[in-house]
Design an enzyme around this catalytic site. Structure first.
Site, short mmCIF file in Angstrom:
data_model
loop_
_atom_site.label_atom_id
_atom_site.label_comp_id
_atom_site.label_asym_id
_atom_site.label_seq_id
_atom_site.Cartn_x
_atom_site.Cartn_y
_atom_site.Cartn_z
N THR A 57 0.80 -1.20 -0.13
CA THR A 57 -0.16 0.03 0.02
C THR A 57 0.86 1.05 -0.15
OG1 THR A 57 -1.71 -1.39 1.24
CG2 THR A 57 -1.71 0.97 1.36
N GLY B 297 1.34 -1.30 4.88
CA GLY B 297 1.61 -2.76 5.74
C GLY B 297 0.54 -3.49 5.90
#
Ligand code: GLY
Length: 566
Positions: A379, A471
């Protein structure tokens, strides 16, 4: 003579204006990576120094933090293809100088043809290859709708904000080390998922300094420049996405694309030790569990402890465990399920939640199946502040690295594999090891639960800390730890970013720690009965601190990330 004087004057003016950055054209071939900067006016920190430079060039041209965030997000879709995107989704938290706090939800949605048991085989077993690595994994993209939803708060015309991304796609940019490595790692998967090899694949391995040019993506961005959100969700691009899905037996139709809408939601806002924390509400779990964690650890006097000690890590792990257990049971898309948010963050409930906490004893998450975590929490997060006190914190994602791996033929961008963030089957862990229940079951047009936690901490209603990270499920715990490090343990933003992170998410019943985590504390935790798993880096936390009129922006050393300011 007069003509000569005029000419000299004009040349001098041009040089002056150029050096002030007003005419600055972004050059994807020349940039410098700085991990920590101190400036006075404005700053951008993101996964790519080129994208951060794009954002600051917009600030220098008179744009506000929202303009800069839009330009940075679009640039990341070009220069950080593993996670920056127009084929995925995400969330923004915006603080306006006049005091208003805004949350923009541009999370992907399940296509209209999705159904609750779409990933179960005839024996009722979840087929995670379908939810993670297949055309059925793709959710209806939200990023472009999110960008246009935030244009409401921007100052500059969209054409100006998207031009650097178009230039970078058309003229190319040089790959940093992490980006080159990730393209090499994903090569086989991209070849498997695409009938024609996309631009991200080449015969010899990518190297740092190689050039990536994306002509199809440049044309897609030009259609957005010329026709706005419709230039993506309808017309040629919409047709190309729907054609790709039809060819691959995916579900997204032109109708799904046309119907997609970003939503403005009320952010999660709460007090933490005299500061106001503003974070993302559902369908991200991030803000709710951040509030739960900060409040539960404050109840046990975390402020009197120190970073990385047995006492603080044990307490914070137990707090993380409880918040993630609640996440699995209660949280889902608020447009589809009723979530008792007020109760979950109330002092009375959290006090009860901590009533079985024992600082001298390891807790456990027994009676439940162990999940797993794999690397690939791709991300991306970026922060922006401007000279007037506006701040933006944005996390956006394709889910796994390079999402589904499917590149829309003729349109040059990657589609997400966000459907895996639904619970394919209650109790079966997703790619982040997170389990979910009924609240996060698949339904047509529902948004899948997220962990993204873009956050702004205000002091006296002015931006103080702007923070976030990629994460997967480690996102809320990293944001939690960064805020605790700065507010309770009095660390500088650089210390907070650099300090080793740890993570407990209820299931599996393990505390994950980064490689350089304090060895004594690990041994003490083991003696107490905790299972410890040493893993690779956790997140790439980006922080901007605004204090005493100074702006300190810190980019995570764990990636190619870069901070730029002026
Ligand atoms: N795809 C990661 C998240 O939304 O939390």
């Amino acid at each position: 003579m007069n003509q000569l004087k005029t000419l000299v004057f004009l040349i001098l003016m041009y040089v002056l204006i150029s050096s002030c950055g007003h005419q600055q054209k972004i050059n994807g071939y020349h940039f410098e990576t700085r991990k920590e900067i101190e400036v006075r006016r404005g700053a951008v920190v993101s996964a790519s120094p080129i994208a951060s430079q794009v954002g600051v060039s917009i600030l220098r041209q008179g744009g506000n933090a929202i303009d800069a965030a839009i330009a940075t997000q679009l640039a990341l879709a070009v220069v950080h293809p593993s996670a920056g995107n127009i084929g995925g989704g995400g969330f923004s938290i915006i603080h306006l100088k006049k005091g208003q706090n805004i949350a923009i939800d541009f999370r992907e949605k399940a296509p209209g043809g999705a159904s609750r048991d779409m990933y179960l085989d005839s024996n009722g077993n979840a087929q995670l290859n379908l939810s993670q690595n297949s055309p059925l994994a793709v959710g209806v993209p939200g990023s472009v709708a999110g960008i246009f939803a935030s244009m409401k708060y921007a100052k500059l015309p969209f054409k100006k904000l998207i031009q650097p991304a178009i230039d970078l796609a058309e003229n190319g940019f040089v790959l940093a080390q992490g980006e080159a490595e990730s393209l090499n790692d994903i090569k086989e998967h991209l070849l498997k998922m695409n009938a024609v090899a996309p631009v991200y694949v080449k015969d010899s391995p990518w190297k740092t300094g190689d050039t990536l040019i994306q002509k199809d993506l440049a044309n897609t961005l030009k259609r957005m420049r010329d026709y706005g959100a419709k230039g993506f969700y309808e017309g040629e691009t919409g047709q190309l996405i729907a054609a790709q899905m039809k060819k691959d037996n995916g579900l997204i139709t032109e109708e799904d694309l046309k119907n997609y809408q970003a939503k403005e939601r009320s952010p999660i806002v709460f007090d933490y030790k005299g500061n106001t924390v503003v974070s993302m509400p559902l369908p991200s779990s991030g803000g709710i569990i951040l509030e739960q964690m900060l409040k539960m650890s404050a109840m046990e006097n975390l402020g009197k402890m120190n970073y990385g000690t047995l006492a603080s890590v044990q307490l914070m792990s137990e707090v993380e465990r409880r918040a993630f257990a609640d996440r699995a049971k209660y949280l889902g898309d608020p447009d589809f399920v009723k979530v008792p948010v007020k109760t979950l963050v109330s002092d009375a409930y959290l006090k009860k939640r901590m009533s079985d906490y024992d600082p001298n004893k390891a807790g456990n998450s027994k009676d439940t199946k162990e999940g797993y975590i794999i690397e690939g929490e791709e991300t991306t997060h970026f922060d922006v502040v401007d000279k007037d006190g506006n701040a933006v914190s944005v996390t956006t994602t394709l889910n796994g690295g390079f999402g589904s791996g499917i590149v829309v033929k003729g349109a040059g961008f990657l589609l997400n594999n966000e459907m895996d963030d639904f619970s394919a089957k209650p109790g079966v862990p997703n790619m982040f090891g997170a389990v979910g229940g009924e609240a996060n079951a698949i339904a047509p047009n529902k948004r899948m639960l997220s962990s993204m936690t873009p956050t702004i901490v205000l002091k006296n209603n002015q931006p103080y800390i702007v923070v976030g990270t990629p994460g997967g499920t480690t996102i809320p715990t990293s944001v939690y730890q960064t805020i605790v490090d700065m507010v309770d343990f009095k660390m500088s933003p650089k210390q907070a970013v650099d300090s080793p992170k740890f993570h407990q998410q209820w299931l599996p019943d393990v505390i994950f720690v980064e490689k350089d985590f304090n060895k004594n504390t690990i041994e003490e935790l083991k003696k107490m009965g905790y299972k410890i798993s040493v893993r690779g880096s956790i997140g790439r936390t980006e922080v901007i601190e605004v204090k005493d009129k100074k702006i300190i922006a810190v980019a995570d050393y764990r990636g190619d990330d870069g901070a730029v300011g002026y």
